[in-house]
Design a protein around this motif. Structure first.
Motif, mmCIF file in Angstrom:
data_model
loop_
_atom_site.group_PDB
_atom_site.id
_atom_site.type_symbol
_atom_site.label_atom_id
_atom_site.label_comp_id
_atom_site.label_asym_id
_atom_site.label_seq_id
_atom_site.Cartn_x
_atom_site.Cartn_y
_atom_site.Cartn_z
ATOM 1 N N LYS A 98 -4.139 -5.650 -1.013
ATOM 2 C CA LYS A 98 -3.897 -4.213 -0.912
ATOM 3 C C LYS A 98 -5.139 -3.510 -0.374
ATOM 4 O O LYS A 98 -6.256 -3.998 -0.512
ATOM 5 N N ASP A 99 -4.905 -2.352 0.223
ATOM 6 C CA ASP A 99 -6.000 -1.526 0.758
ATOM 7 C C ASP A 99 -6.871 -2.307 1.740
ATOM 8 O O ASP A 99 -8.102 -2.227 1.704
ATOM 9 N N ILE A 100 -6.229 -3.077 2.604
ATOM 10 C CA ILE A 100 -6.947 -3.823 3.625
ATOM 11 C C ILE A 100 -6.476 -3.371 5.000
ATOM 12 O O ILE A 100 -5.463 -2.681 5.141
ATOM 13 N N THR A 101 -7.209 -3.769 6.026
ATOM 14 C CA THR A 101 -6.865 -3.452 7.407
ATOM 15 C C THR A 101 -6.871 -4.740 8.222
ATOM 16 O O THR A 101 -7.211 -5.819 7.718
ATOM 17 N N SER A 207 1.999 -6.940 2.554
ATOM 18 C CA SER A 207 0.554 -6.750 2.685
ATOM 19 C C SER A 207 0.153 -6.621 4.144
ATOM 20 O O SER A 207 -0.642 -5.739 4.521
ATOM 21 N N ALA A 214 -2.529 0.605 8.369
ATOM 22 C CA ALA A 214 -3.834 1.177 8.039
ATOM 23 C C ALA A 214 -4.840 1.066 9.180
ATOM 24 O O ALA A 214 -5.972 1.547 9.054
#
Length: 287
Positions: A98-101, A207, A214
């Motif tokens: 999560k919260d990755i690019t 994911s 993102a």
């Protein structure tokens, strides 16, 4: 096609497989080296085979390295070393989900190349994997000698196709419903999509979808400044005919476009021999 999937599974265990009687695909060449499985940085599971110039293969969204087990022997026979890292969340590969690019996923690819000695690699990305391949070319140009984008979607493609990708990976749906989406979105007419009924990872798919959202498209679209092969499928719904030249039109002569007949967005399981031949021929032309 079920037999081809079984052959790929046996390849993972035994490091090779013979041609499958009754299969309409071309026979897989015998491997010249056993397949190995190692860990990079203690968290990235990597399958590898062969010796020679390095080729890194990155799979489609929500799918694993096994998608390349039938393709790899063609490269091994031609004198290449093929490495196939498992994406985060598949096999033994770990890492934030999560919260990755795409930058984070490109860093994983870079770590794999460095583990092989750091010489520039040919980075091959299929479907979603092409986003990661291009991001690697942008963020780590010193580790990339060329980028191959396999069945890369157009900058803008028909609405609704992404929903079929989501449904393909939604294991709570009946197989028959999923198969309809897999057939429609990934395979050319007349090809049996059952070969891709298995091998989906829903959490990985989500994911990767979020990592793509993102990251601005402009950050990865160029693939860097190295040579780029845009390997397209003739029947790919994600690549309408009018968009086939968009990447070359934008980036000029460093881009080569090659269209593989009788294939859809899946491309690799549909035409493995043609895919390998196109990539190897292009790469040798760079030298």
């Amino acid at each position: 096609m079920k037999k081809r999937w079984l052959c790929a599974a046996l390849f993972a265990l035994l490091g090779g497989c013979a041609s499958v009687p009754g299969d309409t695909a071309q026979a897989v060449p015998n491997a010249t080296a056993a397949q190995t499985r190692t860990m990079v940085d203690g968290r990235i599971e990597v399958y590898a085979q062969g010796s020679g110039p390095l080729v890194v293969m990155l799979p489609s969204r929500g799918r694993g390295a096994e998608d390349f087990f039938e393709l790899a022997p063609y490269f091994v026979k031609a004198g290449y070393r093929v490495v196939m890292p498992q994406p985060r969340g598949i096999g033994k590969t770990t890492g934030a989900m999560k919260d990755i690019t795409l930058h984070d996923l490109a860093n994983d690819t870079a770590a794999v190349i460095r583990s092989e000695g750091g010489k520039p690699a040919l980075v091959v990305g299929h479907a979603f994997g092409n986003w990661v391949a291009r991001m690697t070319g942008v963020d780590h140009p010193e580790l990339v000698r060329g980028v191959v984008i396999v069945a890369a979607a157009a900058k803008k493609y028909p609405a609704g196709l992404s929903e079929h990708v989501d449904r393909s990976a939604e294991l709570s749906l009946p197989d028959a419903e999923r198969l309809k989406s897999i057939q429609y979105a990934f395979f050319a007419p007349g090809h049996d999509a059952k070969v891709w009924l298995h091998g989906w990872y829903p959490e990985v798919s989500e994911s990767q979808r979020m990592a793509g959202k993102a990251t601005k498209q402009s950050e990865w679209w160029s693939g860097g400044a190295k040579p780029l092969l845009d390997l397209q499928a003739e029947n790919d719904l994600f690549k309408p005919v009018e968009t086939r030249g968009e990447i070359r039109d934008e980036f000029g002569e460093r881009v080569t476009v090659k269209v593989i007949p009788n294939a859809g967005h899946a491309l690799v399981p549909e035409q493995p021999a043609a895919v390998a031949e196109a990539i190897i021929s292009w790469d040798r032309g760079l030298k």
